[in-house]
Design an enzyme around this catalytic site. Structure first.
Site, mmCIF file in Angstrom:
data_model
loop_
_atom_site.group_PDB
_atom_site.id
_atom_site.type_symbol
_atom_site.label_atom_id
_atom_site.label_comp_id
_atom_site.label_asym_id
_atom_site.label_seq_id
_atom_site.Cartn_x
_atom_site.Cartn_y
_atom_site.Cartn_z
ATOM 1 N N GLN A 1 2.676 -6.096 -3.301
ATOM 2 C CA GLN A 1 2.540 -6.286 -1.973
ATOM 3 C C GLN A 1 3.629 -5.853 -2.047
ATOM 4 O O GLN A 1 4.045 -4.275 -2.583
ATOM 5 C CB GLN A 1 2.216 -7.771 -1.659
ATOM 6 C CG GLN A 1 1.107 -8.368 -1.241
ATOM 7 C CD GLN A 1 0.845 -9.113 -2.685
ATOM 8 O OE1 GLN A 1 1.565 -9.586 -3.200
ATOM 9 N NE2 GLN A 1 -0.644 -9.078 -2.950
ATOM 10 N N ASP B 1 0.811 -1.477 -0.187
ATOM 11 C CA ASP B 1 -0.405 -0.110 0.231
ATOM 12 C C ASP B 1 0.247 0.948 0.352
ATOM 13 O O ASP B 1 0.520 1.997 0.719
ATOM 14 C CB ASP B 1 -1.491 -0.026 0.840
ATOM 15 C CG ASP B 1 -1.555 -1.336 1.133
ATOM 16 O OD1 ASP B 1 -2.240 -1.221 0.419
ATOM 17 O OD2 ASP B 1 -2.038 -1.842 1.918
#
Length: 429
Positions: A223, A13
């Site tokens: 990721q 993120d």
């Protein structure tokens, strides 16, 4: 000019989607090389917001997108995502999206097992997205996966489904969950085949041709390094290798073709789901970071845990991930904070470590060693040159460079793709 691989340097993120989108304007091909539709990238282009999870971010720029064999592919989700972005005005089809013929597929039984196991774990749940990523990778390693190319061979597909269901239905029964019927799965896969097979290609050959033609390739990781199945905070990790080295295996290229490795990190730290988080904040500052940074998962909508920047962890990611330059995102979220903290090590049982140990017990006991810095009162939002940044913000960036032992080559100062400060051109190698 070099190829570039983009990977996350924290727990995901970090804003990889925007960075890849920004870099894609200078690339010819954008390749996804691992992960699945548990990876969410939000791209803001003018008034349009694109939420991608399987499609390479380069499709928004009209570039050739490639999904490599290292990805696990949910065919239903891929077709839905293509339809969604096309409804927003893009033109994604077999002409500009290619999928490795040997990519493993996620079938409906995979999320069913994922969710059933999380329920069985109870309080010890890992915090997966429940999208079947882990079970699909397990099938790949166990040599029972259904791959995209199998959809062109009905007899082979039927035989492979027998073996797959022998394993999974036994497991589902043991977990008290509903089982799956072979014929229903077979019929649905054969129904999807004509829609999917036009995208199939030996991606390794496509990329070999691109290499000889001098094309620029951007490798897009999902990721992040600290979620790597080997090098992350195991078992609270994803099910694939997220380090840059996996771009070679996950796309079908030689290691030398990976090129320059760019790591993405927020100016603070976030994490979704369970697992250790030494710098996590449970106070008003942590809440403020979450609100300002709009810290909710693109795929799941789950709120992200927030904390101060962990330089010790990012330095570890730099080393094992092969990161040569860093992109620092969301610097503007820290605007106006009077004081900032950076974690420079961990105190565990009276000893100070400069690395996050592999032991679960040690990770849980890790207490951050803080370095305190002055914040800034001015705004960094929308800055497009270093000269526009407050002096304290520049000092903060420089100190991060020293602590993580990698230069900051790009700074992102808002979700807008043009609000980016380039200090060094990654494609220059």
């Amino acid at each position: 000019m070099a190829n570039v691989a983009v990977i996350g340097a924290q727990w995901g993120d970090e804003g990889k989607g925007k960075v890849v989108d920004w870099l894609a304007s200078r690339a010819d091909i954008v390749v996804r090389f691992q992960g699945g539709h548990n990876a969410g990238h939000t791209l803001v282009v003018g008034d349009n917001v694109y939420k991608l999870s399987l499609l390479p971010s380069g499709v928004v720029r009209g570039k050739l997108g490639v999904i490599g064999n290292g990805v696990v592919l949910d065919p239903e989700h891929l077709l839905t995502e293509i339809a969604k972005v096309n409804a927003q005005g893009l033109n994604v089809g077999p002409h500009n999206l290619r999928v490795a013929e040997n990519v493993p597929l996620i079938l409906p039984l995979h999320p069913a097992i994922d969710k059933a196991r999380e329920v069985a774990r109870g309080a010890s749940a890992i915090g997966t997205t429940g999208r079947g990523i882990g079970p699909a990778y397990e099938d790949k390693v166990a040599r029972r996966a259904i791959r995209l190319g199998d959809l062109a061979e009905p007899e082979v597909l039927a035989h492979k489904l027998d073996e797959l269901l022998l394993h999974h239905n036994t497991l589902l029964k043991g977990l008290g969950a509903a089982t799956f019927e072979k014929q229903a799965l077979l019929d649905r896969l054969l129904e999807l085949a004509p829609q999917l097979m036009p995208y199939a290609e030996p991606v390794w050959a496509l990329l070999e041709d691109a290499h000889h033609a001098g094309k620029r390739v951007l490798f897009e990781g999902a990721q992040a390094v600290m979620l790597d199945v080997d090098h992350g905070t195991y078992p609270f990790v994803t099910s694939s290798n997220t380090v840059a080295g996996n771009a070679a295996a996950g796309a079908g290229i030689g290691p030398k073709q990976i090129g320059y490795v760019l790591g993405i990190a927020k100016a603070y730290t976030t994490r979704v789901g369970a697992g250790p988080f030494p710098t996590e904040l449970h106070d008003a500052t942590g809440k403020l970071l979450g609100e300002r940074g709009r810290e909710f998962g693109t795929v799941t909508g789950r709120p992200r845990r927030c904390g101060w920047f962990d330089a010790c962890m990012v330095r570890q990611a730099v080393k094992v991930g092969g990161i040569e330059g860093l992109v620092l995102t969301k610097l503007d979220v820290l605007d106006g904070l009077p004081e900032l903290r950076i974690c420079t090590g961990y105190r565990i049982g009276g000893e100070v470590l400069k690395r996050l140990p592999a032991s679960i017990a040690a990770q849980e006991k890790a207490e951050p060693v803080w370095e305190v810095m002055a914040g800034w009162s001015g705004s960094t939002a929308g800055a497009r040159s270093y000269a526009e940044l407050p002096a304290e913000a520049v000092k903060y960036v420089r100190r991060i460079e020293e602590l993580v032992e990698a230069p900051v080559v790009l700074l992102s100062t808002s979700p807008d793709r043009d609000d980016t400060i380039m200090l060094r051109d990654p494609f220059a190698g």
